[in-house]
Design a protein around this motif. Sequence first.
Motif, PDB file in Angstrom:
ATOM      1  N   UNK A  21     -15.006  12.654 -11.318  1.00  0.00           N
ATOM      2  CA  UNK A  21     -13.810  12.260 -12.036  1.00  0.00           C
ATOM      3  C   UNK A  21     -13.767  12.923 -13.402  1.00  0.00           C
ATOM      4  N   UNK A  25     -10.821  15.547 -14.323  1.00  0.00           N
ATOM      5  CA  UNK A  25      -9.849  15.206 -15.359  1.00  0.00           C
ATOM      6  C   UNK A  25     -10.013  16.074 -16.596  1.00  0.00           C
ATOM      7  N   UNK A  89      -7.505  13.499  -4.233  1.00  0.00           N
ATOM      8  CA  UNK A  89      -6.155  12.931  -4.177  1.00  0.00           C
ATOM      9  C   UNK A  89      -5.756  12.642  -2.741  1.00  0.00           C
ATOM     10  N   UNK A  92      -7.372   9.559  -1.385  1.00  0.00           N
ATOM     11  CA  UNK A  92      -6.698   8.353  -1.869  1.00  0.00           C
ATOM     12  C   UNK A  92      -5.406   8.130  -1.101  1.00  0.00           C
ATOM     13  N   UNK A  93      -4.660   9.205  -0.911  1.00  0.00           N
ATOM     14  CA  UNK A  93      -3.390   9.098  -0.209  1.00  0.00           C
ATOM     15  C   UNK A  93      -3.614   8.602   1.209  1.00  0.00           C
ATOM     16  N   UNK A  96      -4.504   5.017   1.161  1.00  0.00           N
ATOM     17  CA  UNK A  96      -3.309   4.239   0.796  1.00  0.00           C
ATOM     18  C   UNK A  96      -2.383   4.076   1.994  1.00  0.00           C
ATOM     19  N   UNK A 110       6.589   3.105   2.386  1.00  0.00           N
ATOM     20  CA  UNK A 110       5.561   3.138   1.345  1.00  0.00           C
ATOM     21  C   UNK A 110       6.029   4.010   0.183  1.00  0.00           C
ATOM     22  N   UNK A 111       6.604   5.140   0.526  1.00  0.00           N
ATOM     23  CA  UNK A 111       7.079   6.048  -0.518  1.00  0.00           C
ATOM     24  C   UNK A 111       8.173   5.377  -1.342  1.00  0.00           C
ATOM     25  N   UNK A 113       8.606   2.177  -1.882  1.00  0.00           N
ATOM     26  CA  UNK A 113       7.996   1.182  -2.750  1.00  0.00           C
ATOM     27  C   UNK A 113       7.336   1.866  -3.941  1.00  0.00           C
ATOM     28  N   UNK A 114       6.757   3.011  -3.674  1.00  0.00           N
ATOM     29  CA  UNK A 114       6.099   3.775  -4.737  1.00  0.00           C
ATOM     30  C   UNK A 114       7.107   4.161  -5.817  1.00  0.00           C
ATOM     31  N   UNK A 115       8.302   4.525  -5.375  1.00  0.00           N
ATOM     32  CA  UNK A 115       9.322   4.978  -6.327  1.00  0.00           C
ATOM     33  C   UNK A 115       9.774   3.852  -7.250  1.00  0.00           C
ATOM     34  N   UNK A 116       9.783   2.637  -6.700  1.00  0.00           N
ATOM     35  CA  UNK A 116      10.333   1.532  -7.487  1.00  0.00           C
ATOM     36  C   UNK A 116       9.282   0.863  -8.363  1.00  0.00           C
ATOM     37  N   UNK A 117       8.059   1.389  -8.314  1.00  0.00           N
ATOM     38  CA  UNK A 117       6.999   0.764  -9.111  1.00  0.00           C
ATOM     39  C   UNK A 117       6.911   1.439 -10.466  1.00  0.00           C
ATOM     40  N   UNK A 119       5.481   2.925 -13.730  1.00  0.00           N
ATOM     41  CA  UNK A 119       4.219   3.580 -14.047  1.00  0.00           C
ATOM     42  C   UNK A 119       3.719   3.060 -15.384  1.00  0.00           C
ATOM     43  N   UNK A 120       2.456   2.672 -15.410  1.00  0.00           N
ATOM     44  CA  UNK A 120       1.885   2.174 -16.660  1.00  0.00           C
ATOM     45  C   UNK A 120       1.606   3.330 -17.601  1.00  0.00           C
TER      46      UNK A 120
ATOM     47  N   UNK B  90       3.110  -4.037  -2.974  1.00  0.00           N
ATOM     48  CA  UNK B  90       3.161  -3.611  -4.382  1.00  0.00           C
ATOM     49  C   UNK B  90       1.762  -3.545  -4.988  1.00  0.00           C
ATOM     50  N   UNK B  93       0.287  -0.392  -3.909  1.00  0.00           N
ATOM     51  CA  UNK B  93       0.929   0.703  -4.634  1.00  0.00           C
ATOM     52  C   UNK B  93       0.368   0.799  -6.049  1.00  0.00           C
ATOM     53  N   UNK B  96      -3.077   2.129  -5.983  1.00  0.00           N
ATOM     54  CA  UNK B  96      -3.014   3.560  -5.637  1.00  0.00           C
ATOM     55  C   UNK B  96      -2.623   4.397  -6.853  1.00  0.00           C
ATOM     56  N   UNK B 100      -4.815   7.253  -8.721  1.00  0.00           N
ATOM     57  CA  UNK B 100      -4.316   8.622  -8.849  1.00  0.00           C
ATOM     58  C   UNK B 100      -4.262   9.031 -10.322  1.00  0.00           C
ATOM     59  N   UNK B 103      -7.319  10.290 -11.519  1.00  0.00           N
ATOM     60  CA  UNK B 103      -7.565  11.673 -11.102  1.00  0.00           C
ATOM     61  C   UNK B 103      -6.648  12.643 -11.846  1.00  0.00           C
ATOM     62  N   UNK B 105      -3.258  12.432 -11.749  1.00  0.00           N
ATOM     63  CA  UNK B 105      -1.969  12.596 -11.091  1.00  0.00           C
ATOM     64  C   UNK B 105      -0.957  11.653 -11.726  1.00  0.00           C
ATOM     65  N   UNK B 107       2.951   9.889 -11.395  1.00  0.00           N
ATOM     66  CA  UNK B 107       3.546   9.322 -10.201  1.00  0.00           C
ATOM     67  C   UNK B 107       4.245  10.357  -9.335  1.00  0.00           C
ATOM     68  N   UNK B 113       2.287  14.464  -3.084  1.00  0.00           N
ATOM     69  CA  UNK B 113       1.125  14.547  -2.197  1.00  0.00           C
ATOM     70  C   UNK B 113       1.325  13.621  -0.997  1.00  0.00           C
ATOM     71  N   UNK B 114       1.917  12.471  -1.270  1.00  0.00           N
ATOM     72  CA  UNK B 114       2.162  11.501  -0.201  1.00  0.00           C
ATOM     73  C   UNK B 114       3.081  12.104   0.863  1.00  0.00           C
TER      74      UNK B 114
END
Lengths: 121, 121, 121, 121
Positions: A21, A25, A89, A92-93, A96, A110-111, A113-117, A119-120, B90, B93, B96, B100, B103, B105, B107, B113-114
């Motif tokens: 890692x 990174x 990566x 992980x994918x 997931x 899944x994708x 749901x990913x879009x609507x989450x 990002x921190x 969620x 997600x 995940x 990522x 690593x 990545x 979003x 990648x997904x």
Amino acid sequence: MSWIFSGEKPIYTQLVERLQLRIVTGEYPPGARLSSVRDLAAEAAVNPNTMQRALAELENMGLVYSQRTSGRFVTEDGAKIAALREQLGREKVRRFLAEMRELGYRRAEAAALLETEEEEA
Amino acid sequence: MSWIFSGEKPIYTQLVERLQLRIVTGEYPPGARLSSVRDLAAEAAVNPNTMQRALAELENMGLVYSQRTSGRFVTEDGAKIAALREQLGREKVRRFLAEMRELGYRRAEAAALLETEEEEA
Amino acid sequence: MSWIFSGEKPIYTQLVERLQLRIVTGEYPPGARLSSVRDLAAEAAVNPNTMQRALAELENMGLVYSQRTSGRFVTEDGAKIAALREQLGREKVRRFLAEMRELGYRRAEAAALLETEEEEA
Amino acid sequence: MSWIFSGEKPIYTQLVERLQLRIVTGEYPPGARLSSVRDLAAEAAVNPNTMQRALAELENMGLVYSQRTSGRFVTEDGAKIAALREQLGREKVRRFLAEMRELGYRRAEAAALLETEEEEA
DNA sequence: GTGGTCTAGACCACT
DNA sequence: GTGGTCTAGACCACG
């Protein structure tokens, strides 16, 4: 990054992952000199033999190389590092997607749901 | 689905998760009667009290309800089940994305990648 | 009103309370004839002796009287019934205040809370 | 406060109520350390597991929290405690009103009776 | 020492 | 037979 181990997997395996890692990174940049085995072991609070084993593994993968006299260095091969980053990566994918499939999500869902989450930071 | 426990988390917690999975995926459909505590415990090779605890937890969440003499049943409230499915999704997600990010990545990259990952049967 | 007994107190005591309630609320009006001991016992699903004991208690209090040939009757003494109603009410009030005091409520606070509570139909 | 159980409700439920009372009345003030599970169990003359269960319930409600090695503590969140106090009070009020209604008292009458009742020391 | 988990086995109420 | 509760006793991780 903290040095906490899970007991689930062997410690040396976890060390390999943490060090990968740091390389991926850029925390350990290409060509950088690593601390000595003894120092790294002390930092992670593990037995030097365990740390040694982890570093040998990394060397095996070609991620680090050692020069007898001056220590261990991160590879200068940027492509290799990039490949590792992608491989990790993808792993992980894959995991997931497998977990989401267990929940009954197909990839598209899944994708979505990913879009609507959010990002921190 | 196999009944293998990780030692990482308490067994009853893992039981809760497995049972949630069965409910969310429809393996235990809404309104379905569950096997008796004793039978489920035998199937999972755990003490009946441990299974009881897991089921009590599910009952607390409103996912199952029990009738004194006739057994336990999955809730008929499809919305509740759907909500759980989304919540669990969620969580996956979020974890995940966090992994990522570790690593390096962001979003969008993770999503890309997904998309390129083949979906298994 | 249902005939469910709590097991906490003797059944005949609970019978006395239920019958008092019926008298006090006018469900058994002054002067009304009660069903026979046997019928009342059947209705409540208790042993006739138990019902008999409860009725004897009520008779002792002067709430009912029996005429050898024609059965048992609720007293015609309205004042007596009103007194019972108030006595039962005061008992509830006393217990209520005691419980609220346990929670740290003084009477004024308890009364305030009472005012803000919606009354059910 | 005495540790006498009624047999009407499960012991752990009664334990929860007693402990809530101690918290709500400030006998266990916010932030205070509770005795150990074992000690509390001994004091109440119940099995440690039973006491554990009651405490876990309180923890679920957010009234206490536990620290691995040093013990359990009452929440410092005064608002949460105040909310519980009011909730418990309202429950008493509701039950009181229901009982009074059974006797034929409407709320205003019940309140009036309440006013004329002497408050004990 | 602390909390937490797990097992084993018993008993109860309900029907 | 069902769920539910309780006890007894063991073991673990954490410091």
